[in-house]
Design a protein around this motif. Structure first.
Motif, PDB file in Angstrom:
ATOM      1  N   MET A   1       0.656  -1.293  -0.021  1.00  0.00           N
ATOM      2  CA  MET A   1      -0.079   0.043  -0.392  1.00  0.00           C
ATOM      3  C   MET A   1       0.689   1.304   0.139  1.00  0.00           C
ATOM      4  N   THR A   2       0.667   2.310  -0.999  1.00  0.00           N
ATOM      5  CA  THR A   2       1.082   3.202  -0.828  1.00  0.00           C
ATOM      6  C   THR A   2       1.207   4.395   0.547  1.00  0.00           C
ATOM      7  N   ARG A   3       2.455   5.049   1.082  1.00  0.00           N
ATOM      8  CA  ARG A   3       2.395   5.646   1.753  1.00  0.00           C
ATOM      9  C   ARG A   3       2.303   7.211   1.316  1.00  0.00           C
ATOM     10  N   ALA A   4       1.576   8.151   2.008  1.00  0.00           N
ATOM     11  CA  ALA A   4       1.016   9.653   1.777  1.00  0.00           C
ATOM     12  C   ALA A   4       1.655  10.244   3.471  1.00  0.00           C
ATOM     13  N   ALA A   5       1.634  11.082   2.537  1.00  0.00           N
ATOM     14  CA  ALA A   5       1.710  12.968   3.597  1.00  0.00           C
ATOM     15  C   ALA A   5       1.239  13.514   3.175  1.00  0.00           C
ATOM     16  N   LEU A   6       0.201  14.395   4.402  1.00  0.00           N
ATOM     17  CA  LEU A   6      -0.185  15.026   3.641  1.00  0.00           C
ATOM     18  C   LEU A   6       0.626  16.875   3.940  1.00  0.00           C
ATOM     19  N   TYR A   7       0.272  17.903   3.380  1.00  0.00           N
ATOM     20  CA  TYR A   7       0.771  19.128   3.264  1.00  0.00           C
ATOM     21  C   TYR A   7      -0.212  19.987   3.309  1.00  0.00           C
ATOM     22  N   ALA A   8      -0.095  20.809   4.362  1.00  0.00           N
ATOM     23  CA  ALA A   8      -1.591  22.023   4.296  1.00  0.00           C
ATOM     24  C   ALA A   8      -1.038  23.340   4.481  1.00  0.00           C
ATOM     25  N   ARG A   9      -1.275  24.049   3.587  1.00  0.00           N
ATOM     26  CA  ARG A   9      -0.965  25.572   4.058  1.00  0.00           C
ATOM     27  C   ARG A   9      -1.899  27.036   3.953  1.00  0.00           C
ATOM     28  N   PHE A  10      -2.059  27.849   5.204  1.00  0.00           N
ATOM     29  CA  PHE A  10      -2.224  29.264   4.172  1.00  0.00           C
ATOM     30  C   PHE A  10      -1.417  30.325   4.578  1.00  0.00           C
ATOM     31  N   SER A  11      -1.564  31.894   3.796  1.00  0.00           N
ATOM     32  CA  SER A  11      -0.611  32.045   4.089  1.00  0.00           C
ATOM     33  C   SER A  11      -0.518  33.473   5.091  1.00  0.00           C
ATOM     34  N   SER A  12      -2.080  34.251   5.264  1.00  0.00           N
ATOM     35  CA  SER A  12      -2.333  35.205   5.454  1.00  0.00           C
ATOM     36  C   SER A  12      -2.977  35.311   6.908  1.00  0.00           C
ATOM     37  N   ILE A  73       3.452  12.942  -1.770  1.00  0.00           N
ATOM     38  CA  ILE A  73       3.179  13.478  -0.625  1.00  0.00           C
ATOM     39  C   ILE A  73       1.669  14.258  -1.150  1.00  0.00           C
ATOM     40  N   VAL A  74       0.947  14.496  -1.000  1.00  0.00           N
ATOM     41  CA  VAL A  74      -0.631  15.237  -1.219  1.00  0.00           C
ATOM     42  C   VAL A  74      -0.863  16.193  -0.308  1.00  0.00           C
ATOM     43  N   ALA A  75      -1.192  17.481  -1.087  1.00  0.00           N
ATOM     44  CA  ALA A  75      -2.212  18.563  -1.086  1.00  0.00           C
ATOM     45  C   ALA A  75      -2.969  19.279  -2.039  1.00  0.00           C
ATOM     46  N   GLU A  76      -3.575  20.166  -1.400  1.00  0.00           N
ATOM     47  CA  GLU A  76      -4.774  20.380  -2.002  1.00  0.00           C
ATOM     48  C   GLU A  76      -4.736  21.135  -3.395  1.00  0.00           C
ATOM     49  N   ASP A  77      -3.388  21.884  -3.885  1.00  0.00           N
ATOM     50  CA  ASP A  77      -2.748  22.315  -5.129  1.00  0.00           C
ATOM     51  C   ASP A  77      -1.469  21.974  -5.076  1.00  0.00           C
ATOM     52  N   MET A  78      -1.076  22.502  -5.827  1.00  0.00           N
ATOM     53  CA  MET A  78       0.485  22.840  -6.548  1.00  0.00           C
ATOM     54  C   MET A  78       0.914  24.502  -5.152  1.00  0.00           C
ATOM     55  N   ASP A  79      -0.002  25.080  -5.845  1.00  0.00           N
ATOM     56  CA  ASP A  79       0.436  26.369  -5.274  1.00  0.00           C
ATOM     57  C   ASP A  79       0.676  26.575  -3.287  1.00  0.00           C
ATOM     58  N   ARG A  80      -0.187  25.417  -2.896  1.00  0.00           N
ATOM     59  CA  ARG A  80       0.145  25.007  -1.151  1.00  0.00           C
ATOM     60  C   ARG A  80       1.202  24.632  -0.739  1.00  0.00           C
ATOM     61  N   ILE A  81       1.985  24.384  -1.750  1.00  0.00           N
ATOM     62  CA  ILE A  81       3.676  23.093  -1.849  1.00  0.00           C
ATOM     63  C   ILE A  81       4.384  24.603  -2.214  1.00  0.00           C
ATOM     64  N   PHE A  82       4.469  25.110  -3.105  1.00  0.00           N
ATOM     65  CA  PHE A  82       5.340  26.261  -3.979  1.00  0.00           C
ATOM     66  C   PHE A  82       5.405  27.209  -4.717  1.00  0.00           C
ATOM     67  N   ARG A  83       5.727  28.248  -4.187  1.00  0.00           N
ATOM     68  CA  ARG A  83       4.921  30.012  -4.927  1.00  0.00           C
ATOM     69  C   ARG A  83       6.310  30.392  -5.600  1.00  0.00           C
ATOM     70  N   ASP A  84       6.873  29.542  -5.326  1.00  0.00           N
ATOM     71  CA  ASP A  84       8.641  29.474  -6.461  1.00  0.00           C
ATOM     72  C   ASP A  84       9.058  28.905  -7.107  1.00  0.00           C
ATOM     73  N   GLN A  85       9.595  29.368  -8.290  1.00  0.00           N
ATOM     74  CA  GLN A  85       9.755  28.330  -9.676  1.00  0.00           C
ATOM     75  C   GLN A  85      10.669  27.813  -8.919  1.00  0.00           C
ATOM     76  N   ALA A  86      12.094  27.969  -8.547  1.00  0.00           N
ATOM     77  CA  ALA A  86      13.617  27.619  -7.964  1.00  0.00           C
ATOM     78  C   ALA A  86      13.304  26.660  -6.787  1.00  0.00           C
ATOM     79  N   ASP A  87      12.355  27.059  -5.784  1.00  0.00           N
ATOM     80  CA  ASP A  87      12.096  26.190  -4.472  1.00  0.00           C
ATOM     81  C   ASP A  87      11.760  24.392  -5.238  1.00  0.00           C
ATOM     82  N   TYR A  88      10.563  25.076  -6.409  1.00  0.00           N
ATOM     83  CA  TYR A  88       9.715  24.025  -6.711  1.00  0.00           C
ATOM     84  C   TYR A  88      10.733  22.780  -8.163  1.00  0.00           C
TER      85      TYR A  88
END
Length: 536
Positions: A1-12, A73-88
Motif C-alpha cells: 500500500m502506498t504511504r502518503a504524507a499530507l501537507y497544508a498551508r495558508f499564507s495570511s 506527498i499530497v496537497a490541495e494544490d501546487m501553490d500550497r507547496i510552492f510559490r517559487d520556481q526555484a524551490d519547486y
C-alpha cells in the motif's frame, strides 16, 4: 500500500485556521479513493509559500522524506507547496531521487505540468505585488496616506488612509524643529524631552536617532515631509533574501519617490522646515551609499563588546585626543537616561582585558585538568558508542533477514502480500532508525582526542596574545571574540569640574572591568573559569 504524507498551508494571518482542516480533509478523501495510507500530516499556518526555507512544516516534511517514511506527498494544490520556481525545481529533483511523487486534488504532478504550475504560482505572486502597488498609488492620488505611522498624527476611524493632527503631539514636533533650528543637536533635544517625561513615538525613551533619522532612507522626524504638508511614498522597497526568506527594506533613489501635497496635514511652516533641512545637510558627514550599506566588521578586537557598568548599555567612541580614542556610555549621550558621563580611554580597557585574559588562560594546571577530563570523557563515550554500535549492527542484520524471509514467503510459497504490509512498514521504519543510530556512532568515533603536547603550543600562543591583537585583522579577532561575551567597565564618578580637568586626570585612567566569557560554558565547569575582574 502506498504511504502518503499530507501537507497544508495558508499564507495570511487574516485567513482562518479552518482552512488547514479543510485542506487535510480533502487530501484524506483523495487518499481513500486512491488506496493510499496516510502516514502523517504537515502544516504551515499564516506563512507565505514564496520561500521554502522559512516554513517549519515544509522543512519537517522534507526531513521525513529524506528518511523515506512515505512514498507520496499530497496537497490541495501546487501553490500550497510552492510559490517559487526555484524551490519547486530544487525540491522536485530531490524527491525524484528519493522516489517520492507529488499528488494534488487534480491528480499526479508530472514533470511538464509541474514546471508550468510552478511558473503560474510565481507569476501570481508577481501580479499580486503589482496590483497591491497600483492600489497604494491610487490611495496616494486621492490625497490619503499609504501607510506607516508618524508622530503627531492618528488615523481617522472608518476612513482608511485618512489622518488627522494630534495637537498635543504636534506641539512637541514644533518644539523639536524650533530647538533644532536654534542650534540644539538631536541628542540634546532627546535629553530635554526625556527630562520632561514626554512620551516618545515608540519605546520608553527618546533617542537622537529618532529625531535625526537616516538620509538614505528618508527617515527620522527632521526629514519627514509630512510635517511640511507633503505625503511622500515609495522611500523604500521590500526585497526577499533568497537564503533566509526574510523580507528586507532597501532605500529607493529620490527620483522614484511619489509626492502629493497635503496642506491639511501641515504642522511645520515651509521656512522652518527648509531651515532644518539646511542644518541637517551641513551637519551630515559625507558617506557614499555603498559604504553606508556595507556591513561593519569590528575594527578593534573588543568592538561592540564594551558596556557601561552603570546601565549595561553599550559604550561608543566620542573621538580622540593626544592620549588616544575615548569611549562614553551611548545611553548617556543619546537619551540622557544614564548618569554615567565618564569618558574612558579604549587603550586602557584593551590593556586590562588582554592582561586578564593572559593571566586567566595561562594556568597550565587548569588547562591540564580540562584536557584530562576531556580525554577521559572521550574514552567513556567511545566505549559506549562501540557497545551501542555492535548492538545496532546485530539488530540491523536481524531486520534484513526477517525482510528477506517475508519476500521469500511471497515469491516462493505464493502467500498474499497483503498479509505482510503492516509488518514490512514496521521493519522499514525501524531500519531507518537503526541506520541513523549507526551514523551517529560514526560521528562520535570521529572526534579527535587532545594530546598533552598541545599545552606547550597553547601556552606560547597565550604569551603572544597581546602582540597578535595589536596587529590582527577583523577576521583574526573572531577567535578571541568567541571567548568574550562582554567587558563591563566600572569607573569612579567624575569630580566637580568635568572630565577634562586636572582633578579628574587620574580618575580618567582608574577603571575596573569585569570580563564575561564563554570558557565556563565550553568546559561545563563554572569553577574552572569564573568571570574575572581586573583593575588598573
Amino acid at each position: 500500500m502506498t504511504r502518503a504524507a499530507l501537507y497544508a498551508r495558508f499564507s495570511s494571518d487574516q485567513q482562518k485556521d479552518r482552512s488547514i482542516a479543510d485542506q487535510i480533509s480533502l487530501c484524506r478523501d483523495l487518499c481513500a479513493r486512491e488506496g493510499m495510507t496516510v502516514i502523517s500530516t504537515f502544516e504551515d499556518r499564516a506563512i507565505s509559500g514564496s520561500a521554502a526555507v522559512n516554513r517549519p512544516g515544509f522543512q519537517a516534511l522534507m526531513q521525513a522524506a529524506e528518511s523515506r517514511l512515505f512514498d507520496v506527498i499530497v496537497a490541495e494544490d501546487m501553490d500550497r507547496i510552492f510559490r517559487d520556481q526555484a524551490d519547486y525545481h530544487n525540491v522536485r529533483k530531490r524527491l525524484d531521487f528519493l522516489g517520492i511523487t507529488l499528488h494534488t486534488a487534480t491528480g499526479k504532478i508530472g514533470t511538464i505540468d509541474g514546471a508550468l504550475r510552478a511558473l503560474m504560482s510565481e507569476q501570481f505572486i508577481e501580479n499580486l505585488r503589482v496590483h497591491t502597488r497600483r492600489g497604494l498609488e491610487g490611495v496616494l492620488r486621492d490625497g490619503r496616506h499609504a501607510g506607516g505611522r508618524a508622530y503627531g498624527y492618528r488615523a481617522i476611524k472608518d476612513k482608511p488612509g485618512e489622518l488627522e493632527i494630534v495637537e498635543d503631539e504636534a506641539e512637541i514636533v514644533r518644539q523639536i524643529f524650533s530647538d533644532y533650528v536654534a542650534g540644539k543637536t538631536p541628542r540634546q533635544i532627546a535629553h530635554d524631552l526625556n527630562n520632561r517625561s514626554v512620551r516618545p513615538p515608540r519605546g520608553r525613551l527618546w533617542n537622537g536617532s529618532t529625531i535625526n533619522g537616516n538620509v538614505a532612507r528618508g527617515g527620522g522626524m527632521i526629514l519627514n515631509d509630512l510635517y511640511a504638508g507633503r505625503i511622500v511614498w515609495n522611500k523604500v522597497r521590500m526585497v526577499k533574501d533568497p537564503a533566509t526568506g526574510k523580507r528586507l527594506s532597501r532605500p529607493n533613489p529620490k527620483e522614484q519617490y511619489r509626492i502629493v501635497e497635503a496642506p491639511h496635514l501641515r504642522i511645520i511652516d515651509d521656512a522652518t522646515f527648509k531651515a532644518a533641512q539646511g542644518i541637517k545637510a551641513e551637519r551630515r558627514r559625507d558617506a557614499t551609499p555603498a559604504s553606508a550599506q556595507r556591513a561593519r566588521a569590528p575594527k578593534r578586537v573588543f568592538s561592540g563588546l564594551i558596556r557601561c557598568g552603570s546601565c549595561g548599555g553599550g559604550m561608543s567612541s566620542i573621538g580622540s585626543d593626544r592620549k588616544g580614542l575615548r569611549l562614553q556610555c551611548s545611553a548617556h549621550r543619546e537619551s540622557g537616561s544614564c548618569d554615567n558621563g565618564r569618558r574612558i580611554y579604549l587603550s586602557d580597557i584593551e590593556a586590562l582585558a588582554i592582561k586578564g585574559l593572559r593571566q586567566h588562560l595561562a594556568h597550565p594546571e587548569v588547562i591540564a585538568e580540562f584536557v584530562d577530563a576531556y580525554n577521559a570523557e572521550r574514552k567513556r563515550l567511545k566505549k559506549e558508542a562501540s557497545t551501542e554500535r555492535a548492538r545496532l549492527e546485530r539488530r540491523l542484520g536481524e531486520i534484513e533477514r526477517e525482510m528477506r524471509r517475508i519476500v521469500d514467503s511471497i515469491v516462493v510459497t505464493g502467500m498474499p502480500p497483503e498479509q505482510f504490509v503492516a509488518r514490512m512498514q514496521e521493519l522499514e521504519a525501524e531500519k531507518t532508525k537503526v541506520m541513523a543510530g549507526l551514523e551517529r556512532a560514526k560521528e562520535t568515533d570521529n572526534v579527535i582526542a587532545l594530546h598533552p603536547k598541545a599545552l606547550d603550543r597553547y601556552k606560547d600562543a597565550v604569551v603572544e596574545l597581546a602582540d597578535e591583537l595589536k596587529r590582527g585583522t577583523p577576521t583574526e579577532f573572531a577567535t578571541v571574540r568567541e571567548l568574550v561575551t562582554a567587558i563591563i567597565v566600572h569607573a569612579s564618578p567624575s569630580r566637580p569640574g568635568g572630565a577634562g580637568t586636572r582633578a579628574n586626570a587620574e580618575d580618567d585612567r582608574n577603571v575596573r572591568i569585569d570580563i564575561k566569557g564563554r570558557l565556563a560554558a565550553l568546559c561545563g565547569n563554572p569553577a574552572l573559569f569564573p568571570n574575572m575582574a581586573m583593575s588598573g
